[in-house]
Design an enzyme around this catalytic site. Sequence first.
Site: not given
Length: 736
Positions: A13, A16, A433, A632, A636
Amino acid sequence: MATVTFQISGMHCASCVIRNEHSLEKVPGVKSASVNLPLRQATVEYDDKVVTEHALHQAVIDNGYEVVMPENMDDMDMGGGGHQHHDLDAAEVRQAKNKAIVALILALPVALIAMVLPEFGPIYGGASGSMWLEAVLASFVILFMGREFHWGLIKQARHLTADMNSLISLGTMAVLIFSWWSLLSGQSKLYFEIGAIITALILLGRYFEAKTRGQASQAIQKLLALGAKTARLIVGDPTGRGESEREIPIAEVKVGDLLLVKPGEKFPVDGLIKKGLGHADESMLTGESLPVSKKIGDEVYGATINIDGAIYIEAKKIGGDTVLAQIVKMVSEAQTKKAPIQKLVDKISGIFVPIVLVIAIITALAWYFSTGTLASSIIPAVAVLIIACPCALGLATPTSIMVGTGLGASRGILIKNGEALERGKKIDVVMFDKTGTLTVGRPQINEVVALDGQTADQILALAGSIEKLSEHPLAQAVVRAAQEKNLVLVEAINFSNLSGRGVKAEIMGQTVLLGNPKLMQENNIDLAGAENKLRELENMAQTVVILAAGGKILGLIAIADALKPEAGEAIKQLTALGVASAMITGDNFRTAEAIAKQIGITQVLAEILPADKAAKVKELQAQGKKVAFVGDGINDAPALVQADLGIAMGTGTEIAIEAGNIVLVKGNPVKVVEGLRLAQATLKNIKQNLFWAFFYNVVLIPLAALGYLNPIIAGAAMAFSSVSVVLNSLRLKRIK
């Protein structure tokens, strides 16, 4: 700092989870600890000069749980425990199933005796034989089949704490002790069937939970199963008669080995094609079903399938360095890390069990003082203890994240953590971009305009001579065009890269400039003779670089980077979602607007220096908008970090991928929309799980305390609450 992940058994649970995290975080030298309930894993970041891994294990053991040591370290290296984790899951399901079956077989006669034959058979010690049989069977079910609950109570009691096991143990032991007392003292009130059936139902619930939880964590197992087991090693010259092949285990492949992959076989590792043509099925990495054409020099990826043609590849990445291994690792880490919403749930769960114990005691006392009988106070208190077990709370968030991240991985969308899901819940603007994100990222020269008595080849040769020193995609396009024409490139000295404007160098004693109009203006070069042609080319969505020397313009080079075929569809789908799109680029306004118009983007940020991209994201955020940035390149990375949600193209640089919250394995812009939809659906699923988990406890605890809820019904409801949460999480797999 070092990071270690290990398995913990005995957790059931949310409390825990909290207990183990607190124990690990208290160990000197530990920076952070995250425990995942569905995966039964702890991930700890620690200073290995201050604390040992053994000390971390001991902190968990001292807390009343067990640490399961991995036997196969290679599987662990593949991410998240590999087959070892799968074996543990399978063993847990088998064990839970056996316990549930035996407990149900023994509990059913107890229930039948209590309901149909309460006083059947000869009398022994003042009670009928059926009562004694009921007592013995119930005791066996509660004490032996349910021993894990009682051991859990004892372990937690040593530390003056309580968890789900404590609640179940106290509830079932209360009815068992009271029933034995009633039997031995000649009382008529016996509740053996309640304790036995509750135990059996909870064990049945744990079996279903373990089984459905295994389905939620299938993503990593399926990814691991995709890899090839063997490879065909080529010895000798593959173009001559000396060639021979030998099949070897995948673990023996070395970087630089030449491997043969026949039609229908999986590429064993990541590599480069050295000989042969064909098509590859890369759907397991990208989620895109169309085959990809492959030729000499192209990259191939381990576990993708060679559809046709015998292909020879040179191994470039093996083992944990392959794309598949990195995906497995990323998915595993995402499933281990907590979402911010989970931290709130953990805080609530940490105090939930003690509160329930207090409510149960108050319930028992209230009923005893109002009725004057112990029997009347036992049943409502037991119902409170049983109904309140916080299993569903502990599973609500991580199971949804497991299913969501696994589904994303199968579609080429890698969600790094639960935080990315929350960040993607309400995005107002997606800022793209341009180069490499909306375009293919491989610019080509469309036209060379010669001025001042020059020829096109002279312009191209001079431009290539200076651009060969630059890494910019536009520069590479110029150099490629010059080389394809076999033009002679001369030496350039004193080269300068002028960010966002162009380049400058000395060639044969004169200063040569190559760049945009801003660079020309800075150097007092008149654009009048070329302005009309410049504007015409830019209106055709072409980027124009200007070549100047000796204070005057020599020529124009028009370069176009083709839009990705899916770019327009991505913008269309975002608009349908009510999300605005923006494009950011270093291009001039005319070129940028022409490109944006082709795909339906209305908001254009042009002539932006790479260093200013993050500032533009911040400007939108200052307007109260939630911004996702898609990029990419290395430049960036700051914008990806600044954005509310950073989405990196997997075709880009490692720095950009590292900075993104979501990584798209291939550069398909439509996957941006899919990623947002998946993030939103997963977060919605988490909220559904949490609502029902909280609603269940908030509504049913008062009913149990008021005596309107039979403990057996409470046990059944509690047992299946966690199953319902996992089943709801599995609904995410239906997302299209």
